[in-house]
Design a protein around this motif. Structure first.
Motif, mmCIF file in Angstrom:
data_model
loop_
_atom_site.group_PDB
_atom_site.id
_atom_site.type_symbol
_atom_site.label_atom_id
_atom_site.label_comp_id
_atom_site.label_asym_id
_atom_site.label_seq_id
_atom_site.Cartn_x
_atom_site.Cartn_y
_atom_site.Cartn_z
ATOM 1 N N VAL A 193 23.961 -8.510 -22.108
ATOM 2 C CA VAL A 193 23.036 -9.492 -20.719
ATOM 3 C C VAL A 193 24.329 -9.480 -19.873
ATOM 4 N N ASN A 194 25.704 -9.402 -20.459
ATOM 5 C CA ASN A 194 27.035 -10.435 -19.575
ATOM 6 C C ASN A 194 27.165 -9.364 -18.567
ATOM 7 N N LEU A 195 26.331 -7.579 -19.189
ATOM 8 C CA LEU A 195 26.780 -6.549 -17.896
ATOM 9 C C LEU A 195 25.760 -6.692 -17.016
ATOM 10 N N LYS A 196 24.722 -6.823 -17.393
ATOM 11 C CA LYS A 196 23.971 -7.590 -16.328
ATOM 12 C C LYS A 196 23.602 -8.547 -15.230
ATOM 13 N N GLU A 236 25.499 -10.682 -10.192
ATOM 14 C CA GLU A 236 26.499 -11.414 -9.902
ATOM 15 C C GLU A 236 27.451 -10.846 -8.015
ATOM 16 N N LYS A 237 26.621 -9.376 -7.954
ATOM 17 C CA LYS A 237 27.181 -8.732 -7.015
ATOM 18 C C LYS A 237 26.631 -8.593 -6.532
ATOM 19 N N LEU A 238 24.871 -8.555 -6.002
ATOM 20 C CA LEU A 238 24.396 -8.543 -5.926
ATOM 21 C C LEU A 238 23.814 -10.166 -4.374
ATOM 22 N N LYS A 239 24.540 -11.184 -5.485
ATOM 23 C CA LYS A 239 23.973 -12.479 -4.941
ATOM 24 C C LYS A 239 24.680 -13.170 -3.310
ATOM 25 N N PRO A 240 25.978 -12.585 -3.614
ATOM 26 C CA PRO A 240 25.679 -13.246 -1.115
ATOM 27 C C PRO A 240 25.373 -12.264 -0.683
ATOM 28 N N PRO A 292 30.541 3.819 -13.176
ATOM 29 C CA PRO A 292 30.718 2.257 -13.891
ATOM 30 C C PRO A 292 30.086 1.120 -13.691
ATOM 31 N N MET A 293 30.253 0.300 -14.582
ATOM 32 C CA MET A 293 28.959 -0.774 -14.406
ATOM 33 C C MET A 293 27.775 -0.148 -15.554
ATOM 34 N N GLY A 294 28.135 0.787 -16.086
ATOM 35 C CA GLY A 294 26.763 1.956 -16.914
ATOM 36 C C GLY A 294 25.755 1.158 -18.220
ATOM 37 N N ARG A 295 25.332 2.490 -18.423
ATOM 38 C CA ARG A 295 24.991 1.628 -19.374
ATOM 39 C C ARG A 295 25.483 1.624 -20.727
ATOM 40 N N PRO A 296 25.906 0.482 -21.313
ATOM 41 C CA PRO A 296 27.161 0.698 -23.037
ATOM 42 C C PRO A 296 25.995 1.384 -23.637
ATOM 43 N N ASP A 297 24.538 2.055 -24.340
ATOM 44 C CA ASP A 297 24.056 2.463 -24.856
ATOM 45 C C ASP A 297 24.528 4.111 -25.074
ATOM 46 N N MET A 298 25.194 4.602 -23.982
ATOM 47 C CA MET A 298 25.220 6.163 -23.207
ATOM 48 C C MET A 298 26.212 6.489 -24.238
ATOM 49 N N ALA A 299 26.394 7.507 -24.459
ATOM 50 C CA ALA A 299 27.960 7.637 -25.483
ATOM 51 C C ALA A 299 29.252 7.781 -24.998
#
Length: 349
Positions: free
Chosen positions: A48-51, A56-60, A194-201
């Motif tokens: 969830v930290n990645l989410k 955080e990048k959208l908040k501004p 970058p910032m992709g899904r950690p479950d992907m290969a």
């Protein structure tokens, strides 16, 4: 070829806004000045930290409103549509993952079936100009004919995840037919970046390398008949979605004189499948360049897992015909960007 460019005066509702594709699409629309209502339940299917880092990048952005909630909560979804009156809805919220669906089927029904039904109902009672929703290349199952075309027979899914995505297409078509909701389904092909899904290969391989663990490759070590994947870089995916947003399908008359529903399905893939082993070697080289030393993964070869398909290969002719776009980022370029981001984000050497 005539298609409308993005209308920045519209309000865009994006479910799964803290997810991989949802984040990048939200960011692109916000950078162009659009108003974005983001919904996400921040589930713990992966870190969830990645989410939260994405959010955080959208908040501004002043035009961004985030609502933490689950699309399986019908009353919440209906209230959001009533309050914010989105012009365009993009449903990217879903329980992802093919293998996970074998172990945890319940969450796929809750999110991918009930959740999508709630979105359709919200669009029915609070009309939108366009509903765009995520389908998946997994609907093609073990299709032997390549490249995969949107007109191919897709009634033999090999995972519950694929079955839910095929169901989404059928549900959307029905609502388009009954209630004239313009709807577009997007069959995504192995999205990475970058910032992709950690479950992907590619991401889990990189994780395992830095943990000193071997990677598992599910191709039996058969390099001649290796798995093929149409790897599609995230920027290409977002560009394709952006072009489609303001180009909803319209009701038309088919060859038999019957009215067709305002519903279309598009592949968004790279139209250039790569062998899995080439993808792995390219990732090793990208990490080697980033780190300034040679990176070689320790590899263990195992049989293909249940639910996996041997080949994915997208025909992108229909997408190009509709909006003049086809993905073009090479795996060399895309994986280098991922490697650079990963090393910086996690502070590894």
């Amino acid at each position: 070829m005539n298609y409308n460019s993005l209308d920045t005066s519209k309000t865009y509702l994006i479910t799964g806004a803290a997810g991989f594709i949802g984040f990048y699409l939200s960011k692109k629309l916000l950078e162009k000045g659009c108003r974005v209502i983001g919904i996400d339940n921040i589930n713990d299917y992966y870190d969830v930290n990645l989410k939260y880092s994405r959010l955080e990048k959208l908040k501004p952005f002043e035009n961004f409103i985030f609502i933490k909630g689950d699309i399986s909560d019908k009353s919440m979804i209906m209230d959001i549509f009533k309050e914010y009156k989105p012009d365009i809805a993009v449903n990217l919220a879903a329980q992802a993952g093919v293998r996970y669906s074998i172990e945890n089927p319940d969450v796929y029904i809750g999110s991918n079936i009930i959740g999508f039904f709630n979105i359709l109902e919200a669009c029915r009672f609070n009309p939108v100009e366009h509903l765009v929703y995520a389908s998946s290349s997994s609907v093609y199952g073990s299709n032997k004919k390549v490249p995969f075309e949107e007109t191919d027979f897709v009634d033999n899914p090999v995972s519950l995840y694929a079955a839910t995505k095929k169901s989404n297409e059928l549900m959307a078509h029905t609502y388009s037919h009954l209630y004239k909701i313009p709807a577009t389904g997007l069959r995504f092909f192995t999205v990475y970046g970058p910032m992709g899904r950690p479950d992907m290969a590619y991401f889990s391989f990189t994780d395992k390398y830095f943990k000193g663990e071997p990677i598992k490759i599910f191709n039996n070590g058969d390099f001649e008949n290796d798995l093929y994947r149409d790897f599609t870089y995230i920027d290409d995916i977002v560009e394709g979605i952006e072009r489609l947003l303001c180009n909803p399908p319209i009701e038309s008359i088919d060859d038999t004189g019957q009215n067709t529903a305002p519903h279309r399905v598009y592949n968004i893939g790279n139209n250039s499948p790569e062998k899995l082993m080439k993808f792995i070697w390219t990732l090793e080289k990208a990490l080697s360049r980033t780190l300034g030393r040679e990176v070689v993964f320790e590899k263990i070869f195992e049989p293909l897992k249940a639910g996996d398909v041997p080949k994915t290969y997208a025909s992108t002719d229909r997408l190009f015909e509709a909006v003049g776009f086809k993905p073009s980022t090479s795996i060399e370029e895309g994986l280098q960007r991922f490697a650079n981001w990963y090393v910086k984000y996690y502070g590894v050497r």
